[in-house]
Enzyme design. Structure first.
Site, PDB file in Angstrom:
ATOM      1  N   GLU A 198     -62.199  55.090  52.709  1.00  0.00           N
ATOM      2  CA  GLU A 198     -62.575  53.792  53.264  1.00  0.00           C
ATOM      3  C   GLU A 198     -61.351  53.076  53.826  1.00  0.00           C
ATOM      4  O   GLU A 198     -61.191  51.862  53.697  1.00  0.00           O
ATOM      5  CB  GLU A 198     -63.251  52.925  52.192  1.00  0.00           C
ATOM      6  CG  GLU A 198     -64.483  53.560  51.582  1.00  0.00           C
ATOM      7  CD  GLU A 198     -65.184  52.671  50.561  1.00  0.00           C
ATOM      8  OE1 GLU A 198     -64.974  51.437  50.582  1.00  0.00           O
ATOM      9  OE2 GLU A 198     -65.946  53.209  49.735  1.00  0.00           O
ATOM     10  N   GLU A 206     -67.054  53.423  41.912  1.00  0.00           N
ATOM     11  CA  GLU A 206     -66.452  52.241  41.285  1.00  0.00           C
ATOM     12  C   GLU A 206     -66.944  52.011  39.852  1.00  0.00           C
ATOM     13  O   GLU A 206     -67.415  50.930  39.496  1.00  0.00           O
ATOM     14  CB  GLU A 206     -66.706  51.008  42.143  1.00  0.00           C
ATOM     15  CG  GLU A 206     -66.124  51.129  43.536  1.00  0.00           C
ATOM     16  CD  GLU A 206     -66.456  49.945  44.431  1.00  0.00           C
ATOM     17  OE1 GLU A 206     -67.087  48.972  43.963  1.00  0.00           O
ATOM     18  OE2 GLU A 206     -66.083  49.987  45.625  1.00  0.00           O
ATOM     19  N   HIS A 221     -58.020  50.455  50.644  1.00  0.00           N
ATOM     20  CA  HIS A 221     -58.067  49.162  51.325  1.00  0.00           C
ATOM     21  C   HIS A 221     -56.739  48.453  51.061  1.00  0.00           C
ATOM     22  O   HIS A 221     -56.446  48.067  49.926  1.00  0.00           O
ATOM     23  CB  HIS A 221     -59.215  48.307  50.773  1.00  0.00           C
ATOM     24  CG  HIS A 221     -60.573  48.899  50.967  1.00  0.00           C
ATOM     25  ND1 HIS A 221     -61.137  49.090  52.203  1.00  0.00           N
ATOM     26  CD2 HIS A 221     -61.493  49.340  50.068  1.00  0.00           C
ATOM     27  CE1 HIS A 221     -62.344  49.615  52.075  1.00  0.00           C
ATOM     28  NE2 HIS A 221     -62.578  49.782  50.794  1.00  0.00           N
ATOM     29  N   ASP A 276     -58.686  51.005  55.490  1.00  0.00           N
ATOM     30  CA  ASP A 276     -58.391  49.921  56.421  1.00  0.00           C
ATOM     31  C   ASP A 276     -57.157  49.185  55.909  1.00  0.00           C
ATOM     32  O   ASP A 276     -56.932  49.092  54.708  1.00  0.00           O
ATOM     33  CB  ASP A 276     -59.576  48.975  56.649  1.00  0.00           C
ATOM     34  CG  ASP A 276     -60.195  48.402  55.388  1.00  0.00           C
ATOM     35  OD1 ASP A 276     -59.557  48.445  54.316  1.00  0.00           O
ATOM     36  OD2 ASP A 276     -61.320  47.895  55.462  1.00  0.00           O
ATOM     37  N   ASN A 296     -65.693  58.149  43.647  1.00  0.00           N
ATOM     38  CA  ASN A 296     -65.030  57.295  44.629  1.00  0.00           C
ATOM     39  C   ASN A 296     -64.675  55.947  44.004  1.00  0.00           C
ATOM     40  O   ASN A 296     -65.493  55.365  43.268  1.00  0.00           O
ATOM     41  CB  ASN A 296     -65.977  57.077  45.817  1.00  0.00           C
ATOM     42  CG  ASN A 296     -65.325  56.392  46.997  1.00  0.00           C
ATOM     43  OD1 ASN A 296     -64.305  56.851  47.506  1.00  0.00           O
ATOM     44  ND2 ASN A 296     -65.909  55.291  47.448  1.00  0.00           N
TER      45      ASN A 296
END
Length: 463
Positions: free
Chosen positions: A286, A178, A257, A288, A221
């Protein structure tokens, strides 16, 4: 000198896993280069797998891993562990490898919780993703107080010590996480590293990581980079520059996400592909998706199909196992509900992966792995297949070797390979019938390429 807290390891001390490897090598030297090392311990690598495929087994058949973020403090909960062991073939420590968890005081490294996750994964034949080495968040307070020279030294020391501790045991590392701002600027995010070391800190982190563990995949990432936008363009340009100049970067992670306000973008697959075209792997790291029912299931299926459409999309990780422990639990974003029941999204993912759900048939099989003869550059492995409570007529077991490894020989089975050459699916050589509770086995030789980790076994599929 690197000092250690309780449960930590200094530079001069090896972890139990590393000690075993070093002592085994010394015994080999004592026996001579041609000597054999008999490894008698058997490690169970998967729980029961019904005739309906598991997520991990189905993904392995497609040449991918299917993983979950894992919290060490849930590994004592039986339903959590059973679901993890049965369905997933890769783990990412949720918080246990972040800077504040590993080095809360400068020079003092505490690996206990992270080691627990890695050891569990190894016992189950799972891959491990390391998350994360350099990130602006979850930093201990002392990091932000350092001047530029001290900060550079601390960053490089942290990367080196952590990666050396897990050398040969981590498949992929999120080296930098990030580093770019949201919005339309495409600028770097304000952080101690950016503010004091400038743009070059990312390149330096990757070069330090490569020196610490040359075999590990090195990833950048980030989130909100899932479609083509200003932020993903900035990351794309950085990766393109790195590849052109020989900066070591192997993969890019897309956190993914999603919710109703930030759905799966229409150009998701195209975005993954353009990064892959730069010569890096892409990973969904990640995943979801908030929601429920058919809408959530459709979104999950679309993500999986996008990954399968990109040959260099090597795997998918959901950010957690169950809604109960999700960081977005109120949005019920995962594949298993609070009681570990499979949600419609689970079945959508399984179908997208090419698996099937027969509603819980009685035919099943389990697998276990034992490392046998070992030489300096190779070892023999034996996989035992055991039928469940009913007789079976056929079985298949995906076997995924690690970075730098390759399988040079097989016996007692018929192998097939995916396009990468990293995933072998073994089936019976002739009659595959097994009576209830009966066992058979197959074997193979792994050329280690310096990586002595055991292979990852997908779920055993019986019929």
């Amino acid at each position: 000198m690197i000092s250690t807290a309780s449960g930590a390891r200094s530079r001069s001390r090896l972890s139990p896993r590393a000690t075993v490897r070093r002592n085994s090598f010394r015994r080999l030297l004592a026996l001579g280069v041609g000597g054999l090392l008999s490894m008698t311990g058997v490690v169970a690598l998967s729980g029961p797998a019904q005739a309906a495929s598991t997520l991990g087994g189905s993904a392995a058949a497609q040449g991918r891993y299917f993983g979950a973020a894992v919290a060490a403090n849930h590994l004592g909960e039986t339903p959590y562990v059973n679901t993890l062991n049965t369905e997933f073939t890769s783990v990412t420590p949720e918080n246990e490898m972040k800077w504040d968890a590993l080095e809360s005081s400068r020079g003092t490294f505490t690996f206990g919780a992270a080691d627990r996750i890695v050891s569990h994964a190894q016992q189950q034949g799972m891959q491990v993703r390391g998350h994360t080495l350099v990130w602006h968040s979850q930093l201990p307070g002392w990091v932000g107080t350092l001047g530029a020279a001290d900060l550079r030294a601390a960053m490089n020391t942290h990367i080196t010590e952590v990666m050396r501790h897990y050398k040969g045991e981590i498949h992929s590392w999120d080296v930098v996480n990030e580093a770019f701002q949201d919005g339309g600027s495409g600028e770097r995010r304000s952080s101690p590293f950016q503010n004091k070391l400038g743009d070059g800190y990312i390149e330096e982190a990757f070069r330090t990581a490569r020196a610490a563990d040359p075999a590990a995949k090195l990833c950048y990432n980030d989130y909100n980079t899932d479609g083509v936008n200003a932020k993903s363009n900035a990351v794309y340009n950085m990766v393109k520059d790195f590849k052109q100049r020989g900066v070591p970067i192997d993969c890019v992670g897309f956190q993914s996400h999603f919710n109703s306000n930030s759905p799966v973008p229409g150009d998701y697959r195209q975005n993954l592909q353009r990064f892959a075209d730069l010569g890096v792997d892409v990973q969904i790291t990640e995943l979801d998706i908030e929601g429920s029912g058919s809408a959530q299931a459709t979104s999950y299926g679309n993500v999986v199909r996008a990954c399968l459409a990109v040959s260099r999309c090597t795997g998918i990780t959901t950010w957690g196992v169950t809604d109960k422990y999700s960081w977005r639990s109120s949005g019920t974003p995962l594949l298993f509900d609070d009681n570990y029941n499979k949600k419609p999204a689970y079945h959508a993912v399984l179908t997208a992966l090419g698996g099937s759900d027969d509603g819980g048939g009685t035919r099943s099989c389990t697998v276990s792995f034992a490392k046998q003869e070992q030489w300096g550059d190779r070892y023999n492995g034996k996989v035992t297949v055991t039928a469940g409570s009913s007789a079976i007529s056929a079985w298949s077991v995906p076997v995924t070797v690690g970075s730098g490894q390759r399988i040079s020989a097989t016996w007692n089975g018929t192998p097939s390979w995916d396009s990468s050459g990293m995933v072998m699916t073994m089936r019976p050589n002739g009659n595959g019938s097994l009576a209830a509770g009966a066992s058979t086995s197959f074997g193979f030789t792994v050329m280690t390429g310096g990586n002595t980790a055991p292979p990852a076994l997908g779920g055993c599929t019986a019929s």
